[in-house]
Structures are given as structure tokens and as C-alpha cells.
Design a protein around this motif. Sequence first.
Motif, PDB file in Angstrom:
ATOM      1  N   SER A 283      28.852 -35.753 -10.766  1.00 16.30           N
ATOM      2  CA  SER A 283      27.533 -35.890 -10.153  1.00 16.30           C
ATOM      3  C   SER A 283      27.665 -36.290  -8.677  1.00 16.30           C
ATOM      4  N   ILE A 284      28.590 -37.205  -8.387  1.00 20.98           N
ATOM      5  CA  ILE A 284      28.823 -37.620  -7.003  1.00 20.98           C
ATOM      6  C   ILE A 284      29.282 -36.435  -6.160  1.00 20.98           C
ATOM      7  N   MET A 285      30.185 -35.625  -6.701  1.00 22.14           N
ATOM      8  CA  MET A 285      30.701 -34.479  -5.947  1.00 22.14           C
ATOM      9  C   MET A 285      29.584 -33.497  -5.597  1.00 22.14           C
ATOM     10  N   ARG A 286      28.659 -33.279  -6.529  1.00 21.06           N
ATOM     11  CA  ARG A 286      27.539 -32.373  -6.247  1.00 21.06           C
ATOM     12  C   ARG A 286      26.695 -32.911  -5.093  1.00 21.06           C
ATOM     13  N   ASP A 287      26.422 -34.211  -5.111  1.00 18.04           N
ATOM     14  CA  ASP A 287      25.609 -34.812  -4.046  1.00 18.04           C
ATOM     15  C   ASP A 287      26.334 -34.744  -2.703  1.00 18.04           C
ATOM     16  N   VAL A 288      27.638 -34.991  -2.725  1.00 15.42           N
ATOM     17  CA  VAL A 288      28.405 -35.002  -1.478  1.00 15.42           C
ATOM     18  C   VAL A 288      28.491 -33.587  -0.887  1.00 15.42           C
ATOM     19  N   ARG A 289      28.669 -32.585  -1.737  1.00 12.76           N
ATOM     20  CA  ARG A 289      28.771 -31.202  -1.236  1.00 12.76           C
ATOM     21  C   ARG A 289      27.471 -30.731  -0.609  1.00 12.76           C
ATOM     22  N   ASN A 290      26.352 -31.281  -1.085  1.00 15.92           N
ATOM     23  CA  ASN A 290      25.050 -30.863  -0.556  1.00 15.92           C
ATOM     24  C   ASN A 290      24.745 -31.463   0.807  1.00 15.92           C
TER      25      ASN A 290
ATOM     26  N   GLY B 125      26.848 -31.048   7.382  1.00 13.34           N
ATOM     27  CA  GLY B 125      27.612 -31.727   8.421  1.00 13.34           C
ATOM     28  C   GLY B 125      29.104 -31.678   8.138  1.00 13.34           C
ATOM     29  N   ASN B 126      29.845 -32.415   8.974  1.00  8.48           N
ATOM     30  CA  ASN B 126      31.301 -32.390   8.858  1.00  8.48           C
ATOM     31  C   ASN B 126      31.789 -33.296   7.733  1.00  8.48           C
ATOM     32  N   THR B 127      33.112 -33.361   7.606  1.00 11.65           N
ATOM     33  CA  THR B 127      33.713 -34.144   6.523  1.00 11.65           C
ATOM     34  C   THR B 127      33.387 -35.624   6.647  1.00 11.65           C
ATOM     35  N   GLN B 128      33.307 -36.138   7.878  1.00 11.88           N
ATOM     36  CA  GLN B 128      33.030 -37.561   8.077  1.00 11.88           C
ATOM     37  C   GLN B 128      31.666 -37.945   7.501  1.00 11.88           C
ATOM     38  N   LYS B 129      30.686 -37.063   7.662  1.00 15.22           N
ATOM     39  CA  LYS B 129      29.354 -37.347   7.106  1.00 15.22           C
ATOM     40  C   LYS B 129      29.389 -37.349   5.586  1.00 15.22           C
ATOM     41  N   LYS B 130      30.205 -36.477   5.013  1.00 11.92           N
ATOM     42  CA  LYS B 130      30.339 -36.443   3.560  1.00 11.92           C
ATOM     43  C   LYS B 130      31.023 -37.715   3.059  1.00 11.92           C
ATOM     44  N   ILE B 131      32.015 -38.204   3.816  1.00  8.99           N
ATOM     45  CA  ILE B 131      32.699 -39.453   3.433  1.00  8.99           C
ATOM     46  C   ILE B 131      31.715 -40.622   3.466  1.00  8.99           C
ATOM     47  N   GLU B 132      30.868 -40.662   4.499  1.00 11.71           N
ATOM     48  CA  GLU B 132      29.865 -41.728   4.603  1.00 11.71           C
ATOM     49  C   GLU B 132      28.903 -41.672   3.416  1.00 11.71           C
ATOM     50  N   LYS B 133      28.510 -40.461   3.020  1.00 12.25           N
ATOM     51  CA  LYS B 133      27.614 -40.303   1.871  1.00 12.25           C
ATOM     52  C   LYS B 133      28.290 -40.795   0.595  1.00 12.25           C
TER      53      LYS B 133
ATOM     54  N   ARG C 225      30.690 -43.094   0.251  1.00 18.82           N
ATOM     55  CA  ARG C 225      30.766 -44.567   0.237  1.00 18.82           C
ATOM     56  C   ARG C 225      29.402 -45.194   0.041  1.00 18.82           C
ATOM     57  N   GLN C 226      28.383 -44.520   0.582  1.00 22.40           N
ATOM     58  CA  GLN C 226      27.014 -45.017   0.393  1.00 22.40           C
ATOM     59  C   GLN C 226      26.607 -44.953  -1.081  1.00 22.40           C
ATOM     60  N   LEU C 227      26.970 -43.850  -1.749  1.00 22.52           N
ATOM     61  CA  LEU C 227      26.643 -43.699  -3.166  1.00 22.52           C
ATOM     62  C   LEU C 227      27.370 -44.733  -4.015  1.00 22.52           C
ATOM     63  N   LEU C 228      28.658 -44.951  -3.717  1.00 20.97           N
ATOM     64  CA  LEU C 228      29.464 -45.872  -4.520  1.00 20.97           C
ATOM     65  C   LEU C 228      28.989 -47.311  -4.387  1.00 20.97           C
ATOM     66  N   SER C 229      28.538 -47.684  -3.204  1.00 22.72           N
ATOM     67  CA  SER C 229      28.127 -49.074  -2.991  1.00 22.72           C
ATOM     68  C   SER C 229      26.624 -49.267  -3.109  1.00 22.72           C
ATOM     69  N   GLY C 230      25.870 -48.173  -3.243  1.00 21.83           N
ATOM     70  CA  GLY C 230      24.414 -48.266  -3.300  1.00 21.83           C
ATOM     71  C   GLY C 230      23.853 -47.886  -4.642  1.00 21.83           C
TER      72      GLY C 230
ATOM     73  N   PRO D 220      34.889 -48.668  -2.528  1.00 18.98           N
ATOM     74  CA  PRO D 220      34.218 -47.673  -1.663  1.00 18.98           C
ATOM     75  C   PRO D 220      34.891 -47.498  -0.309  1.00 18.98           C
ATOM     76  N   SER D 221      35.302 -48.610   0.323  1.00 14.11           N
ATOM     77  CA  SER D 221      35.862 -48.533   1.679  1.00 14.11           C
ATOM     78  C   SER D 221      37.187 -47.785   1.726  1.00 14.11           C
ATOM     79  N   GLU D 222      37.889 -47.701   0.594  1.00 21.68           N
ATOM     80  CA  GLU D 222      39.184 -47.018   0.559  1.00 21.68           C
ATOM     81  C   GLU D 222      39.097 -45.649  -0.099  1.00 21.68           C
ATOM     82  N   SER D 223      37.876 -45.180  -0.346  1.00 23.28           N
ATOM     83  CA  SER D 223      37.682 -43.864  -0.962  1.00 23.28           C
ATOM     84  C   SER D 223      37.280 -42.861   0.107  1.00 23.28           C
ATOM     85  N   SER D 224      37.741 -41.621  -0.060  1.00 19.32           N
ATOM     86  CA  SER D 224      37.526 -40.619   0.975  1.00 19.32           C
ATOM     87  C   SER D 224      37.412 -39.230   0.352  1.00 19.32           C
TER      88      SER D 224
END
Length: 814
Positions: free
Chosen positions: A482-489, A492-500, A502-507, A534-538
Motif C-alpha cells: 500500500s505504501i509503494m502505491r502511494d509513493v509511486r503516485n 516529482g523526483n526521487t527525493q519527493k518520493k522519499i519525503e512522502k 518517511r511522512q507515511l511511516l511517521s504519520g 523512518p529517517s533511515e528508510s529510502s
Amino acid sequence: MSGNEFRFFLSCDINLPVTLSIEKLEGILPPIKSTNSETESATEERRAELYVECTLYIDGAPFGLPTRTRLESTGPPSCWNELITLSTKYRDLTVHSQLALTVWDVSCEKDEGLIGGATILLFNSKKQLKTGKQKLRLWRGKEADGSFPTTTPGKVPRHERGELERLEKLENKYERGQIQRVDWLDRLTIKAKERIKERESSKNGGSHLYLIVDFCSFEHRVVFQESGANFLLPSPLTSTNEIVIVWDPEVGKINPSEHKQLKLARSLTRGIIDRDLKPSSNERKSIQRILKYPPTRTLSGDERQLLWKFRFSLMSEKRALTKFLRCVEWSDVQEAKQALELMGKWVMIDVSDALELLSPVFESEEVRAYAVSVLERADDEELQCYLLQLVQALRFERSDKSRLSHFLVQRALRNIEFASFLRWYVAVELHDPAYAKRFYCTHEILEENMMKLAAGVNGDEDGFKLWQSLVRQTELTAQLCSIMRDVRNVRGNTQKKIEKLRQLLSGLLSELTYFEEPIRSPMAPNVLITGIVPSESSIFKSALHPLRLTFRTANGGSCKIIFKKGDDIRQDQLVIQMVSLMDRLLKLENLDLHLTPYKVLATGQDEGMLEFIPSRSLAQILSEHRSIISYLQKFHPDEHGPFGITATCLETFIKSCAGYSVITYILGIGDRHLDNLLLRDDGRLFHVDFGFILGRDPKPFPPPMKLCKEMVEAMGGAESQYYTRFKSYCCEAYNILRKSSNLILNLFHLMAGSNIPDIASDPEKGILKLQEKFRLDLDDEACIHFFQDLINESVSALFPQMVETIHRWAQYWR
């Protein structure tokens, strides 16, 4: 006229689904114009996302639902290399059956998404089934037409065929081994072919697109015949002097007189006499030769008769049991009964031979139960090495609740790690409709008995919680999907996906940061994980955007995994299992080659987990440090050591290179380049990404093994003592693994029914290729010379170096 003219199969007798492989698209796609107003006149490089839609038409009407390949967006040429299995069987085809293949591009607007289509008849003008590679010319902008006759024929008209097509046919023969290989002449021919290809392309202006498909091949040609038709009626003869081919219906059937002679020779009344028979010197040599045959070898009638004749004197030879059981005429009740009595008195066989008795060759429930009784002697560690294949062997059982199924569940009740892997291996196979019931029964029995597991593993742990820790593994993977589906949607670039991420994991999904109850790691069930950091996930920068997650462990440590969705990693799982097994076999002979069998677990048909090993690819290392030695000097400097690094580090590098050179050669692993060769800080080299095995390779003329010149230079060059040591380790490892060839071949034979792409396409051919790699016809000394020649051939191969250079440039321009 050759004897092969009289060997054939009838299409109405083939109860197998129609299969083909969609390989690649050749040609230049039209460019996409930019929609950006500032650069409206500019043209961007096409980044098409293509898929192929395949529809079967019978007598001009669609039959069954269309089948689609995966999306391919790696750029020209678009290579799918994907096996397509239709729901229709060969016996249901008519002589006018045809396939309509249409290529679509989802990156374009709806009216531009159609690339082109082509239609091909499955039977030729002689009513013989088409096999092998077919090159179809696409009709640009037209969807494949399945009517009969079609308006989009894929066959290139005769007047448009040029020299290039003739060369491509010869190249196909060359790849199948039908043309003798002459290294220097081959290189010249390839260069000449490339020049002709460029000339033909410029002549056509790059206007044509071609789709390459590969149809399933059979041992003999397949002739069309309707079900129930009388094919014995002779066709009317003309008055001309033409040679008429007559199909002989008796080819392949049992000769009644030979069968009668065999029955008389095996007369059970001679059993008393046979007990005292002893083989002569020549017969003993013949028997020993037969016992050395690999498990894939079919015994001739004389060989079967010889083993049956001296069955009583062979009972003390454990290697002879599997060969003897192959000689039995199981349809004869009396003969089968005597064979089973002898089996019970035979000296106990090895576990590797017991695996052979679980293959589809042996259908007798008593024989398969005997094999399970032998497996019961193996400890959990050894049994876990073969668990993947034992689960596949459930396909060949005759009942849903078999002795093998019961045995696996009982072992799982004693070992939580064994239970976890068994549960995942079975769960992945539940999607196979042909054997779903059989796997479901095993899964159901396991679930019913898991409450008893606590008593055998940890008396203080509640059985319900123990089972729940395994159930929650499935919940965890579902959440990660489920997280992967949200991140792929996320745009933007990879950095924005990484931020999303970490936001999902901690939010919103903060329950993943700290689990309510510890979960047993799917890849290492003896490790309890308590949450994700979350901070060490990418996220990795690739088309599928795999997750790199860091999990906390109950003991205060951490473990890193890669989670993939959208990629079938069952083939990687099989290869890593083989690497682990071979590493174990080598260590049992006191040869540690510092291999890195990282953990891989398929949790579905298109998802799974891989252990993350901190390392860098050779491509990165050579780009930043110019050489492997310079990179190792950074971590293990030693002024007095060889090449300025510690002797231990260099020895580790040499041994790991040797180990993977041998293993990748035996398994026929293809598509090797500097991006999937990784190096750890301690000098261990290892391979990743096993999309091509058993001799398949997308690159033309691959070397026997991946040994690039940079690796040889890191050993001091081809004249150094370290390179000589490397070759010595290779030859030693090769001869050790040859001793276990029967075990490895049996394990692959049990995988014959699996849906792993490179095995499912042609199981028999793949296993025979594997058998050839062991060179069982040579002794150990001859094998040393053979393998040294292989190494020299791989190092001096020029064409792979050119391909590697092209690959690096392609990666750079991406």
C-alpha cells in the motif's frame, strides 16, 4: 530422406496450453513532441512505455481473453523476454488459428498510443505448427486484425526480403548450435552483419518496426489433426513424380514382439534363479557405467534389462536403487509388487537420491513414501536447503494429503524458522490454479497444527501469539504494498518520493514505526523486528521504486531490507538458494570462498524482500576510483602488503571472484555487467539481479563466465601469482561441485513444474543445459584443463568487452 521425416506429434494429442515468448521490438519509434510552450518546436528523446497485447483468433473469431505483457520503458530496443501462456490448448486449435499481436504505448495520448500490429498463422502451408523465432513486421498505426484472411499479415513479403533476413536465419541456427563456432571468423561475420543491418536500415529510412516472438518448440514437428479425425486415410496421389511424405502412426509405439520378449526375459518364475546370478567382468563395468549416469539420463532397453537381471546382487549398492526403480514396469502388478519388496530390503540411500524419487518420473505412492522416510533422517538445517524444491514436489503427489505434505507440516511444528518459510513458499503457489487445492490443503494442515508449535520451540511463549507473529508477516507485506502505491503516485523526483515515504511511516501509518507486538522477520524468522526507522528508510532510483527499509530488532540492533513490488523475484530466490547450497558444499570440503548468499524471499508472484548488503557496484567504483585496487586501498591500506592492501583483503577478493565465476558458469547466469557485480568493503565480490539463467542472455555471444579485465588487473594481471591462485581456486571449486551434480540436478528437476520464467519456458532443455555444464564425461584432471581454457576464453573475449562499453554509455546517457 532422413528418419526424422517419420517422427511427429499430432496437434489433437497435445494437451498443453499454447505458449510463446514475446522477445523485443526492433526499429525506430516516431519521436514525441514536447507539450511545453517554451520548447514547443523541440523534440525530446522518446521514453515510451510499451506493452504487447496478444489475442488468439480461431477461424477469424476471437477465442479467449487477450493477454498483455508487462510495461517496458527501458528505451530502444524494447525487450520483454516474457513468456505468454494462453488459456487455449494446442489440441483445440484449427488449421486457420492465428495470433494477433498489437503494440501499445501508454505514454502517449489515446489517439497516438497505437504503435502497430501484426498477425501470424500458427500453422504453415504444410499444416505443421510454427516453432522457434519469428520476425513480424508491424503495420504502423493499425491494430492487429484477426479476421481470415487478415489485413495485417506479419510475414514480410518475398520481394522485400533482403540479405539481412537470410543472415538472421543463419544467426538463429548459430545460437542453437547448428553451425560450428570459429571464434575469429565469428567476430568478422558479426561485424559484416552489423554493416549490412545499417545499410538495410538506411535504405528503409528506419520506417519499419519488427516484433520478435519465439514459439514453443517440441522434440518432433507437430502436424495439424482435428480431434477424432482418421489420419490413417491416405491422401490422393497425383500422377506426377513428386515425393509423397507418409506419416507413420506406429512411430513411438511399443513393438509388440520386443515387449513380449522383455516380458519373457523378466518372467517372475525366474526370481529364484536371479538371486544367485552374478555379473561377469564386462557386465559389472556396464553396470558401473550406468550407475554414474546423471538422473536426467534415460536408460535404454538393454540397460534396463541388465539392471533387472542383477537386481538381487545390486541391493548392497545404494546408488543403484533409483536406477533399478526406473527399470520397473509399474503397470505389471506382480513386477511392481516384487520391486517394492526389494526396495524395502535395499541398503539405505542418500538424501540426494531420495529427492530424485520425488520427481514426476516416479508416480508410485509407495516409492514416494519411501523417499520421505529417507528425508526424515536429515536434520532441519539440511532439509531447509531443499525446502523450496520439496514444496514444488507437492505438485507431483497423487493425493492432496500426501505423506510428503504431512512430513513437512510435522517438521514445521518443531522449528519456527522452518514453519515460516514453509508457509511463505506454499502461499506463493496458491495462485497456481492447476495445483491450488493441493497447496491449500498443506496450508490448511499447517494452520490447524501451528497452535502446537510453541511446545516444540519455546515452552514459555503462547502458541497463539507464535502463530499470530507469522500471520502478521502477511499484514506487514500488505501494508508495504500500500505504501509503494502511494509513493509511486507522487509526482516529482526521487527525493519527493522519499519525503512522502518517511511522512507515511511517521504519520498516517505510525503503527509501522513501533509495532504493538514484535513480528518475526519473514527473511530471518529467528529475528524479532519491532518497527521501521523512518529517517533511515529510502527509495531506490529505478522504474519500480523499491523501498529500502531499516527495521529495529528486539535485541536493540537493526536490519535492512529491500522490498519490491511489480517484479517476480522467485528466480532470484532460486539462484540465491543454489548459491547458499553450493557455499555449504564447498565449506564441507574445507573450502571457504567468502561468498555472499544474501537472503531473498518471494512473498507473492510479483513482490518480495531482499536483504540489503552495504556495497558498491563495480561500475561506480571504476568511475570514482579508476581501479578496484584503489578502492580497496581506501579501506585496507598496507604499505607492505601486495598492491598496497592487506593480504587478507586481497585473498578475500580472489576467493570470492573464483566462487562466483564457477557458480555463475554452472547455473548459466546471463546479463552480467558492471552494474550487477557488487563489491563489499572487506573485498568480497558478489552478484545480484538474476533475470537470466540456464544459458539465457539478452547480450549476443556472452562469455562462458563473467570475468572482466578490471578484476584480472586487481589480481596483478594474467601473469601474476595471484591470478594463478585464482584459477587454482576455480578448478578446485568446480571439481567439488561436480561431485554433487546429482543433488543439484535433482533439485532443478523438482522445479520443472514451477512458474519460474527461465525454467517454465522449456524445463527439459534447461536441465540438460545445466547437466552439460558439469562435464560428467571428464575426470577431475581433464576438468582442470577444461576449466582453465574456459577462464582464458572469457578473459580474452573481445565482443563482451564491446558490449560492456556500449552498456556503460547507455547508462551514462540515461
